[in-house]
Design an enzyme around this catalytic site. Sequence first.
Site, PDB file in Angstrom:
ATOM      1  CE1 TYR A  37     -20.038 -72.115  59.605  1.00  0.00           C
ATOM      2  CE2 TYR A  37     -20.981 -69.942  59.250  1.00  0.00           C
ATOM      3  CZ  TYR A  37     -19.990 -70.745  59.769  1.00  0.00           C
ATOM      4  OH  TYR A  37     -18.950 -70.179  60.467  1.00  0.00           O
ATOM      5  CG  HIS A 103     -14.467 -72.407  57.245  1.00  0.00           C
ATOM      6  ND1 HIS A 103     -15.769 -72.739  56.970  1.00  0.00           N
ATOM      7  CD2 HIS A 103     -14.424 -72.202  58.580  1.00  0.00           C
ATOM      8  CE1 HIS A 103     -16.478 -72.738  58.087  1.00  0.00           C
ATOM      9  NE2 HIS A 103     -15.681 -72.423  59.076  1.00  0.00           N
ATOM     10  CB  SER A 182     -17.755 -69.772  69.930  1.00  0.00           C
ATOM     11  OG  SER A 182     -18.271 -70.626  68.952  1.00  0.00           O
ATOM     12  N   PRO A 183     -18.231 -66.171  70.934  1.00  0.00           N
ATOM     13  CG  PRO A 183     -19.226 -64.095  70.527  1.00  0.00           C
ATOM     14  CD  PRO A 183     -18.950 -65.429  69.881  1.00  0.00           C
ATOM     15  CG  PHE A 188     -20.540 -72.502  79.651  1.00  0.00           C
ATOM     16  CD1 PHE A 188     -21.066 -73.522  80.425  1.00  0.00           C
ATOM     17  CD2 PHE A 188     -19.569 -71.681  80.209  1.00  0.00           C
ATOM     18  CE1 PHE A 188     -20.641 -73.710  81.735  1.00  0.00           C
ATOM     19  CE2 PHE A 188     -19.132 -71.862  81.509  1.00  0.00           C
ATOM     20  CZ  PHE A 188     -19.673 -72.882  82.272  1.00  0.00           C
TER      21      PHE A 188
END
Length: 313
Positions: A37, A103, A182-183, A188
Amino acid sequence: MGLSHGYGPAASPADAEALLLGALDRGVTLFDTAALYGFGHNEELLGRVLAPHRSRFMLASKCGIFRENGQRRIDGRPETLRRTCEDSLRRLRTDVIDLYYLHRWDKTVPIEDSVGALADLVRAGNIRSIGLSEVSAATLRRAHAVHPIAAVQSEYSLWSREVEIAVLQACRELGAALVAFSPLGRAFLADGLSDPVDLDEADLRRRMPRFQADAFARNQALLAPLRRMARDLGCTPGQLALAWLLHQGDDIIPIPGTTRLPHLDENLGAVGVRLDAATCDQLARLFDRGLVSGERYGAATQAEIDTEQFPAS
């Protein structure tokens, strides 16, 4: 991740510090970062801001993807993992990382060798537990035979349900948590994205199949019933999406990312949303995989991961 990488310019140092300390003050006890990151920037940020409060939270980071000579590399060789752990400890300003993930599985290296190196780091006291990210049930079982795996981190949300094919069940059989990244479907499901064309040029969503113009237009039709259900339940669409995940089991830990304190407060509010079984089933049907347009990743990224996939429809 979003403070340093993936969704456009990094947050300012002042804004990032306010968010991290605000999260700590609100009772957040798990902070998840990675060497990838911002290519070290995010670990350095967490080290600078949170090291004085190290006893108050669980720290997770990841190895196996990094930048070398300006290029992003997946490298799971034992000597590389040992070196990157040393680098992460230095950037994070800590003596030990509570949960250290591979990862990505480097498919040129047996998973047993990579996990064996991480097991050595446990024995040395550099890390407390081992995790894997984006792996299949078969790979998880091979890894667990070498050393207990504490957690598997994979994308899991109403519109990304591949973990339900096999790896979630394998986690439960082995006693590993499923950490859902990304829950909110990369904003979105939070109803926070009107048109992907407005995204920053560096935003990774611009290259994801679900956010391409035709697919995104079709996917937007899925939001109307989510909005109605959220309104009826007195919460936001994002809180409803997170609450659905929380109701899938105590062994599932969503890790929604954000760069803004109001979004953090909204996310934390999902803990108080109570759903019955019928509502959970209705939500699952609304986002049946046959109704979602586009894959999670493009072909090149998909080739890097090891998760099970649904058959092409």
